[in-house]
Design an enzyme around this catalytic site. Structure first.
Site, PDB file in Angstrom:
ATOM      1  N   PHE A 374       0.798  -1.232   0.000  1.00  0.00           N
ATOM      2  CA  PHE A 374       0.000   0.000   0.000  1.00  0.00           C
ATOM      3  C   PHE A 374       0.832   1.284   0.000  1.00  0.00           C
ATOM      4  O   PHE A 374       0.430   2.285   0.627  1.00  0.00           O
ATOM      5  CB  PHE A 374      -0.968   0.001   1.202  1.00  0.00           C
ATOM      6  CG  PHE A 374      -1.641  -1.323   1.427  1.00  0.00           C
ATOM      7  CD1 PHE A 374      -2.275  -1.968   0.389  1.00  0.00           C
ATOM      8  CD2 PHE A 374      -1.608  -1.937   2.670  1.00  0.00           C
ATOM      9  CE1 PHE A 374      -2.886  -3.203   0.578  1.00  0.00           C
ATOM     10  CE2 PHE A 374      -2.207  -3.171   2.877  1.00  0.00           C
ATOM     11  CZ  PHE A 374      -2.837  -3.806   1.821  1.00  0.00           C
ATOM     12  N   CYS A 375       1.959   1.282  -0.671  1.00  0.00           N
ATOM     13  CA  CYS A 375       2.820   2.490  -0.713  1.00  0.00           C
ATOM     14  C   CYS A 375       3.143   2.993   0.693  1.00  0.00           C
ATOM     15  O   CYS A 375       3.271   4.209   0.913  1.00  0.00           O
ATOM     16  CB  CYS A 375       2.189   3.608  -1.534  1.00  0.00           C
ATOM     17  SG  CYS A 375       1.987   3.174  -3.253  1.00  0.00           S
ATOM     18  N   ALA A 376       3.223   2.064   1.635  1.00  0.00           N
ATOM     19  CA  ALA A 376       3.628   2.416   3.003  1.00  0.00           C
ATOM     20  C   ALA A 376       4.459   1.217   3.483  1.00  0.00           C
ATOM     21  O   ALA A 376       4.129   0.570   4.473  1.00  0.00           O
ATOM     22  CB  ALA A 376       2.413   2.640   3.886  1.00  0.00           C
ATOM     23  N   CYS A 394       6.201   0.248  -5.934  1.00  0.00           N
ATOM     24  CA  CYS A 394       5.097   0.910  -5.248  1.00  0.00           C
ATOM     25  C   CYS A 394       3.791   0.581  -5.968  1.00  0.00           C
ATOM     26  O   CYS A 394       3.671   0.781  -7.158  1.00  0.00           O
ATOM     27  CB  CYS A 394       5.333   2.406  -5.255  1.00  0.00           C
ATOM     28  SG  CYS A 394       4.070   3.308  -4.415  1.00  0.00           S
TER      29      CYS A 394
END
Ligand SMILES: Cc1ncc(COP(=O)(O)O)c(C=O)c1O
Length: 456
Positions: A374-376, A394
């Site tokens: 989740f781009c985290a 990403c």
């Protein structure tokens, strides 16, 4: 059902586009799509779509034309700023800059920070608020993932107390795009200001679900995306204090940002840049995008966040009660399962690879969720308990075979347009997959899990 609040106190889902769209299942049957990936991009509100359609014939250039439609479009564009200012409860002299989305807004802000600014961000941020600060004239300190709101405030206090004098910026997310948990923004803002730092709020996940009052939270800037706020027309917002914005070079150099451009006698070109939002909006502005955001702000404001929050809380309770009855499901949380959250929840399923699981939800049930990091990445890896995860692009899921141990997570997210039935269908599908397994075989193709043509 008696465990749920009385539905008569909860508002109806708002009308969104795509609510009746049918999608094919791997079996050949068709079902109404259950869009449960609002955290990535929410469907357009019907109201936004209608407003845009009504305006479209009058579309014209902004800040450029002498004609009637140009004048009208310019007025609508500037009125859209005023609507956003009201939606965010901005201070009198704050600016509203229209951007492409939150990532763009935060990169813009990174570009206007005074040289030498020290930036403080928790490693739990979305990459959009984690990475823009890695520039040669800035210093960034990443704070470790806190395990409670109090720990977050204490960690910031300690970091700021030990920092050298000079301009400082704290960047914090309002609601996590992974856990949905709401961060103690007001307390972090107070801490930042006590130490002479400014603070920017990444409201990409907060603004669609909760009221955001810049005055009340006392943040210096706020950023959000139209496509997560039911207005998917390519615009976003950076709003807040104008001094650093006006003092910096324009984000993009070009028409619209420049007031006058003159040829000097020595052959060079002298430019006087606009002050105010136009300074950072070079090029032809996205008037439809801005108008759509304003329309969404008006629509949400008219329904009222009290009703929207109550409805969402009702769906969250329904989801959590349902998942709690499936022991193989582990919900990911930083601050504890009881901590207030928006309609975003990530989880792993014992014995399942997350890509396999979400592929089966789509292919066998017509339910759209997201899997991955989740781009985290730092946050999800922390929440997964440090399980080794191969680096992934990403937004792309880990390329792993169906049935392998979970390297990533599944995220379900919803909002103002979600009917109860979608949440119930999701819980039931999770239960069935856990109990009976997938009914079809899956293979990895191009890094994604896809169903085979044969039953399992
Ligand atoms: C918390 C958060 N911040 C920033 C972003 C980036 O938003 P955008 O992709 O619209 O620029 C996202 C997107 O998922 C997000 O969830």
């Amino acid at each position: 059902m008696s465990a749920y609040p009385n539905t008569s106190t909860v508002c109806q889902p708002l009308a969104v586009l795509g609510r009746d769209v049918e999608v094919p299942l791997v079996s050949g049957a068709k079902v109404t799509y259950a869009a449960l990936d609002y955290a990535a991009s929410a469907p357009a509100l019907q109201r936004v779509w209608d407003d845009v359609a009504a305006y479209a014939p009058y579309y014209g250039s902004v800040h450029r034309g002498a004609g009637y439609l140009s004048q009208l479009s310019t007025d609508l564009f500037e009125q859209s700023r005023a609507t956003v200012a009201e939606f965010l409860d901005l201070r009198e002299d704050d600016q509203v800059v229209f951007t492409r989305a939150t990532t763009d807004s935060l990169n813009l802000l990174a570009g206007v920070l005074p040289a030498g600014t020290r930036v403080f961000a928790f490693e739990t941020e979305h990459h959009a608020s984690l990475l823009p600060w890695r520039k040669h004239d800035l210093t960034v300190s990443y704070l470790r993932a806190p395990r409670s709101p109090e720990e977050a405030v204490a960690a910031l206090e300690e970091a700021l107390a030990g920092s050298v004098p000079g301009p400082k910026l704290v960047c914090v997310t309002g609601a996590s795009n992974v856990t949905g948990e709401i961060w103690p923004v007001r307390e972090l803002a107070a801490t930042a200001h006590r130490h002479g730092a400014r603070i920017v709020l990444d409201a990409a996940q907060l603004a669609p679900h909760h009221p955001v009052s810049v005055r009340e939270l006392d943040v210096d800037w706020v950023a959000f995306s139209g496509h997560k706020l039911y207005a998917p027309f390519g615009a976003g917002v950076l709003a807040g204090r104008g001094d650093w914005l006006d003092a910096a070079e324009p984000y993009l150099a070009g028409g619209g940002a420049s007031r006058t451009v003159a040829r000097e006698t020595d052959g060079s070109v002298a430019v006087e840049w606009h002050r105010g939002p136009q300074r950072h909006e070079a090029g032809s502005p996205n008037v439809i995008g801005a108008y759509a955001i304003a329309s969404a702000c008006r629509a949400l404001g008219e329904v009222g966040f009290d009703a929207l929050v109550a409805r969402e809380q009702y769906l969250i309770d329904r989801l959590r009660t349902g998942l709690a009855g499936i022991p193989q499901v582990r919900v990911l949380t930083l601050f504890g399962e009881e901590h207030p959250r928006v309609g975003v929840l990530s989880f792993v399923v014992q014995g399942w690879n997350s890509s396999h699981f979400s592929a089966a939800l789509s292919a066998e049930y017509g339910i759209g969720v997201r899997d991955g990091l989740f781009c985290a990445h730092p946050l999800v890896r922390t929440l997964l308990g440090g399980e080794a995860a191969a680096p992934s692009e990403c937004g792309a899921p880990e390329a792993s075979l169906p049935g392998e141990r979970s390297l990533n997570a599944i995220r379900v997210s919803f909002g103002a347009g979600t009917p109860d039935e979608h949440v119930d269908r999701f819980v039931e599908a999770v239960r069935e997959l856990v109990t009976d397994g997938a009914q079809w075989s899956y293979r990895t193709e191009g890094g994604r899990c896809v169903p085979d043509t044969r039953r399992a």
